[in-house]
Design an enzyme around this catalytic site. Sequence first.
Site, PDB file in Angstrom:
ATOM      1  N   PRO A   1       0.802  -1.230   0.000  1.00  0.00           N
ATOM      2  CA  PRO A   1       0.000   0.000   0.000  1.00  0.00           C
ATOM      3  C   PRO A   1       0.828   1.270   0.000  1.00  0.00           C
ATOM      4  CG  PRO A   1      -0.254  -1.215   2.072  1.00  0.00           C
ATOM      5  CD  PRO A   1       0.727  -1.960   1.263  1.00  0.00           C
ATOM      6  N   CYS A   2       0.205   2.344  -0.481  1.00  0.00           N
ATOM      7  CA  CYS A   2       0.822   3.670  -0.462  1.00  0.00           C
ATOM      8  C   CYS A   2       0.520   4.254   0.917  1.00  0.00           C
ATOM      9  CB  CYS A   2       0.176   4.513  -1.563  1.00  0.00           C
ATOM     10  SG  CYS A   2       0.690   6.209  -1.644  1.00  0.00           S
ATOM     11  N   GLN A   3       1.541   4.420   1.755  1.00  0.00           N
ATOM     12  CA  GLN A   3       1.325   4.954   3.109  1.00  0.00           C
ATOM     13  C   GLN A   3       2.257   6.139   3.335  1.00  0.00           C
ATOM     14  OE1 GLN A   3       2.131   0.944   4.738  1.00  0.00           O
ATOM     15  NE2 GLN A   3       0.271   1.167   5.959  1.00  0.00           N
TER      16      GLN A   3
END
Length: 412
Positions: free
Chosen positions: A84-86
């Site tokens: 995921p993009c975090q």
Amino acid sequence: MSKLRVVELFAGVGGFRLGLDNTRQEMFDTVWGNQWEPSKKVQHAFDCYNERFKSGVKSNEDIAKVSDKELQDTQADVIVGGFPCQDYSVARSLNGELGIVGKKGVLFWEIVRVIQNTIPKFILLENVDRLLKSPSKQRGRDFAVMLSTINELGYEAEWRVINAADYGNAQRRRRVFIFAYRKNINYANSMSNNNAEDMLYNRGFFARAFPVESRPYKERVSSTELSGDIVQVSDKFTFKFFNSGIMRDGKITTIDTIPIFEKPTPLKDILESEIDEKYILDDQKFEKFKYLRGGKKIERVSKDGYKYTYSEGGMSDVDSLDLPGRTMLTSEGTVNRSTHIIEEKGFRRFITPVEAERLNGFPDNWTNTMPDRARYFCMGNALVVPLITRMGNEIENIEKVFPDNLSQIELF
Ligand SMILES: C[S@@+](CC[C@H](N)C(=O)[O-])C[C@H]1O[C@@H](n2cnc3c(N)ncnc32)[C@H](O)[C@@H]1O
């Protein structure tokens, strides 16, 4: 030639593994795969992965809980994973390998831990293209932190935003892929004389697997250099990353490249010839989707009490069968404007789970180990498998043309 030992992280239903299993020279052996859906008792994706792949260790544990020893034992040559993009911002720490601490629960730091424990030759990662622009208040910071970390770990990297439909697939799915290779391997040495633009247009990993024109889109070429201090990058760096780029020794060149388009597969080519009637919409349900997909302006009140107008543009009532599908989300098949609705043979209907699999290039019924809702969800999370096969073929070319002898690798 010996096989490359692959570790698959955030494996889902195995898109990377499947793609690598389909390469020309069958050089990949996935020896360890990890998949764990947080806070879910039933592990649909893992159960499917476990059913479909027979060899190697299949781990169904939070990656953060896997021991360093277990990771070392994999002896990985290649690490792959979509994550995921975090928030990748970091602060300084007094100890720790990189001397920095990232936010807790950010999975990129788990990938870093896997790299530190295995020192693979190659790393192939996938993420949403928003990663290049995040966060909105400091554009490009997260990706720069990632590149700085990759540099610090002893790797060079290339990236490319690829829309699967541009290279012949049935879905308009845009994702950023990052390919990193160890600085001390023969491939890196052999490429070091090629300038960055030549790499991005012709000779680099993505240019070879996914050809582009030898000119930038709208003169968009730019370069910069990362500070050697990651905390400074995290605090200050802001930059516009284009869809292609390369980072070697902290020096970045990025270009907006133009794909040499391949004929996309239209939706009509992947439809099943017979479907169950449960996928057909009655008039009432269709009207509901029509409303959701229509353009609208709605008065809303924000948390602070401000009135504002929420507006969204209109979409056609049904998806065109002459175009590739739109991006599948995990909400596919639910009452949601992004769910595909098609019209054929006088019926309006959902796409079936098999059609969802075909949009990603998975074999039919790959996910029939789980209920329909979970099948759509897993396909919304997955990647377009043939893209990975093309990348795998390119890694095999690198292995063949630039072999490494053991002593070189041990030098690391
Ligand atoms: C974007 S999906 C990857 C999908 C995969 N590439 C495929 O083809 O199916 C990310 C996956 O990471 C898993 N995941 C999330 N947090 C995790 C964690 N802490 N440990 C292990 N897996 C995790 C999710 O369950 C999800 O399946």
